[in-house]
Write a protein that holds these residues in place. Structure first.
Motif, PDB file in Angstrom:
ATOM      1  N   UNK A  85       0.834  -1.207   0.000  1.00 46.20           N
ATOM      2  CA  UNK A  85       0.000   0.000   0.000  1.00 46.20           C
ATOM      3  C   UNK A  85       0.869   1.257   0.000  1.00 46.20           C
ATOM      4  N   UNK A  86       1.961   1.223   0.772  1.00 43.26           N
ATOM      5  CA  UNK A  86       2.859   2.383   0.806  1.00 43.26           C
ATOM      6  C   UNK A  86       3.515   2.605  -0.552  1.00 43.26           C
ATOM      7  N   UNK A  87       3.944   1.539  -1.206  1.00 44.83           N
ATOM      8  CA  UNK A  87       4.570   1.678  -2.523  1.00 44.83           C
ATOM      9  C   UNK A  87       3.596   2.253  -3.555  1.00 44.83           C
ATOM     10  N   UNK A  88       2.341   1.821  -3.492  1.00 48.58           N
ATOM     11  CA  UNK A  88       1.345   2.367  -4.417  1.00 48.58           C
ATOM     12  C   UNK A  88       1.115   3.850  -4.155  1.00 48.58           C
ATOM     13  N   UNK A  89       0.981   4.229  -2.882  1.00 46.21           N
ATOM     14  CA  UNK A  89       0.765   5.642  -2.555  1.00 46.21           C
ATOM     15  C   UNK A  89       1.962   6.493  -2.968  1.00 46.21           C
ATOM     16  N   UNK A  90       3.167   5.978  -2.736  1.00 47.28           N
ATOM     17  CA  UNK A  90       4.370   6.723  -3.117  1.00 47.28           C
ATOM     18  C   UNK A  90       4.444   6.902  -4.632  1.00 47.28           C
ATOM     19  N   UNK A  91       4.109   5.865  -5.380  1.00 44.00           N
ATOM     20  CA  UNK A  91       4.136   5.961  -6.847  1.00 44.00           C
ATOM     21  C   UNK A  91       3.160   7.017  -7.362  1.00 44.00           C
ATOM     22  N   UNK A  92       1.990   7.138  -6.711  1.00 45.60           N
ATOM     23  CA  UNK A  92       1.007   8.137  -7.137  1.00 45.60           C
ATOM     24  C   UNK A  92       1.447   9.547  -6.752  1.00 45.60           C
ATOM     25  N   UNK A  93       1.954   9.703  -5.528  1.00 44.02           N
ATOM     26  CA  UNK A  93       2.378  11.028  -5.080  1.00 44.02           C
ATOM     27  C   UNK A  93       3.593  11.507  -5.864  1.00 44.02           C
ATOM     28  N   UNK A  94       4.475  10.589  -6.257  1.00 48.57           N
ATOM     29  CA  UNK A  94       5.696  10.966  -6.982  1.00 48.57           C
ATOM     30  C   UNK A  94       5.397  11.592  -8.334  1.00 48.57           C
ATOM     31  N   UNK A  95       4.202  11.383  -8.867  1.00 46.79           N
ATOM     32  CA  UNK A  95       3.863  11.989 -10.162  1.00 46.79           C
ATOM     33  C   UNK A  95       3.804  13.504 -10.076  1.00 46.79           C
ATOM     34  N   UNK A  96       3.690  14.055  -8.849  1.00 42.70           N
ATOM     35  CA  UNK A  96       3.688  15.503  -8.694  1.00 42.70           C
ATOM     36  C   UNK A  96       5.058  16.110  -8.963  1.00 42.70           C
ATOM     37  N   UNK A 102      10.497  16.638 -12.473  1.00 44.32           N
ATOM     38  CA  UNK A 102      11.867  16.277 -12.823  1.00 44.32           C
ATOM     39  C   UNK A 102      12.077  14.784 -12.592  1.00 44.32           C
ATOM     40  N   UNK A 103      12.572  14.074 -13.621  1.00 44.13           N
ATOM     41  CA  UNK A 103      12.707  12.621 -13.523  1.00 44.13           C
ATOM     42  C   UNK A 103      13.718  12.212 -12.472  1.00 44.13           C
ATOM     43  N   UNK A 104      14.836  12.919 -12.413  1.00 45.36           N
ATOM     44  CA  UNK A 104      15.860  12.571 -11.420  1.00 45.36           C
ATOM     45  C   UNK A 104      15.349  12.778 -10.008  1.00 45.36           C
ATOM     46  N   UNK A 105      14.723  13.928  -9.765  1.00 42.19           N
ATOM     47  CA  UNK A 105      14.163  14.180  -8.439  1.00 42.19           C
ATOM     48  C   UNK A 105      13.043  13.202  -8.109  1.00 42.19           C
ATOM     49  N   UNK A 106      12.271  12.831  -9.122  1.00 42.34           N
ATOM     50  CA  UNK A 106      11.195  11.872  -8.878  1.00 42.34           C
ATOM     51  C   UNK A 106      11.753  10.519  -8.468  1.00 42.34           C
ATOM     52  N   UNK A 107      12.833  10.104  -9.141  1.00 44.18           N
ATOM     53  CA  UNK A 107      13.447   8.820  -8.797  1.00 44.18           C
ATOM     54  C   UNK A 107      14.037   8.864  -7.382  1.00 44.18           C
TER      55      UNK A 107
END
Length: 434
Positions: A108-119, A122-127
């Motif tokens: 559940x945490x990984x799914x939430x993090x993946x959705x929030x990271x779309x905000x 920048x690809x490097x900062x997102x990673x």
């Protein structure tokens, strides 16, 4: 710290090797993942059809839907694992569902993090954000946060009253990242709200949006300084001394910044205006803190410093309104009736697209003089879309005049010269007497 990780690793290895409910939980997790993949295979097409029919949804909701569709198997696994975990918590001992609960929490945490990271655009900062949050979620699920926090807090540098630790830097970095993201979202929301307000002029919209941007990012900078533990009084004295030295070397930059503020406040130019500055003719694409972006008809984008717009003469073709008058000079033969020429010219220009007619924008044609070989006229007409070009409309009007004059039999004279070839040996007296 190493001992704590070793103990946790031995505990995890013991959970896997020792027979009992630990192996049963791992088997249940594998079966749930296989079931999630099967459900994805069976329902993928139906979910795709349903998602494609959501045409009336806003864009942000559609983006979330796309991200969920890409992680459909993980979503099924989270629902199934949490359902099994809650059921086993009620039917059997809590220890017999501990691993299932940990895995369900991590998923559940990984799914939430993946959705929030779309905000984070920048690809490097997102990673970096994803990895950092995944590590933190894993530590929380395994109850290792206190041990890791104690270890990072021990890695520190102390200078007088200033104490900088790895934990403090990590917290400050996380806080700055969150605040920068919120500042960016807030700035964009403010820009959209200002642009949708018709009561605010475009120049004031740019000025207010720049002011909001400076305030938000300035607050982020101050919060970062305070989080790291620096004394703002000492920094103020240091920044004042540095600012004096930098100011002498950045006079042009400061001049452009002040000029940009003046331009926004006096509203002499605004986005969309058509201007001429020297040999540059185009329309204002955007107003920046240091320069103005001017796009020409040939697709070139000129970045003109704000100071040049203050100190040099600028022709704003659409300052008070978007109506522009153009003048075309031409001449006709003395044998042609000037009344007929004027009427023909006005009738021809009215038939050209983009040319306005009626009221104060009615085309007119006047005689400007009697030339050596022609009667000279000026044709004046108005347009309301200078961003579409001036040379092309002039060319279209000239073609319309050419066709109309040909149809009416009106001639356009041109200078003619007579060349006489004299025989060899001719004297000056013979030339003048002939």
């Amino acid at each position: 710290m190493v001992a704590a990780f070793s103990a946790q690793f031995e505990k995890l290895l013991d959970l896997i090797v020792t027979p009992g409910w630990r192996q049963y939980q791992l088997l249940i997790i594998l079966l749930l993942w296989a079931l999630a993949l099967l459900l994805k295979f069976l329902t993928q097409s139906k979910w795709d059809s349903w998602a494609r029919s959501r045409t009336g949804w806003p864009k942000w909701r559609l983006r979330i839907l796309v991200q969920l569709m890409r992680r459909l198997a993980l979503l099924y696994f989270i629902l199934l694992s949490w359902a099994i975990y809650l059921i086993m918590q009620q039917l059997t001992w809590p220890s017999r569902s501990y691993i299932i609960g940990v895995i369900a929490t991590l998923a559940a945490a990984w799914l939430a993090i993946a959705l929030v990271a779309r905000l984070v655009q920048n690809r490097t900062l997102r990673r970096i954000f994803k990895w950092a949050m995944w590590i933190y979620a894993t530590l929380v699920a395994l109850n290792l946060t206190d041990d890791v926090a104690g270890f990072l807090d021990g890695v520190a540098i102390s200078i007088g009253d200033l104490h900088i630790s790895a934990l403090g830097i990590l917290k400050a970095t996380l806080l700055i990242g969150i605040l920068l993201t919120l500042a960016r979202i807030g700035t964009r929301a403010a820009e959209r709200a200002l642009q949708s307000n018709d009561d605010i002029t475009p120049s004031m919209q740019v000025l207010l949006s720049k002011g909001i941007q400076v305030l938000l990012y300035g607050a982020v900078f101050m919060a970062a300084i305070r989080t790291l533990g620096f004394d703002l009084t000492g920094i103020a004295l240091l920044s004042g001394a540095i600012g004096v030295g930098i100011g002498f070397g950045l006079q042009k930059v400061v001049s452009n910044l002040i000029s940009g503020i003046i331009i926004l406040m006096d509203r002499s130019i605004k986005p969309g205006d058509v201007i001429s500055l020297g040999d540059t003719f185009g329309w204002i694409n955007s107003l920046g803190a240091r320069y103005v972006s001017v796009v020409t008809r040939d697709g070139r984008e000129y970045l003109i410093p704000n100071e040049d717009l203050i100190t040099n003469q600028v022709v704003n073709w659409s300052h008070s309104d978007r109506f522009v008058r153009l003048d075309l000079d031409f001449g006709t033969s003395y044998d042609d009736d000037p009344h007929k020429v004027r009427a023909t010219a006005i009738r021809a220009v009215k038939a050209v697209a983009r040319v306005l007619s009626g009221g104060k924008h009615e085309p007119v044609c006047h005689i400007t003089g009697f030339g050596d070989s022609s009667v000279d006229y000026v044709l004046r007409f108005w347009i309301s879309d200078p961003t579409k070009g001036l040379t092309n409309i002039r060319g279209n009007v000239y073609l319309a005049l050419w066709d109309a004059f040909k149809e009416e039999g009106i001639s356009i004279p041109f200078p003619q010269r007579e060349i006489r070839l004299l025989p060899d040996g001719a004297t000056a007296q013979q030339i003048f007497t002939e």
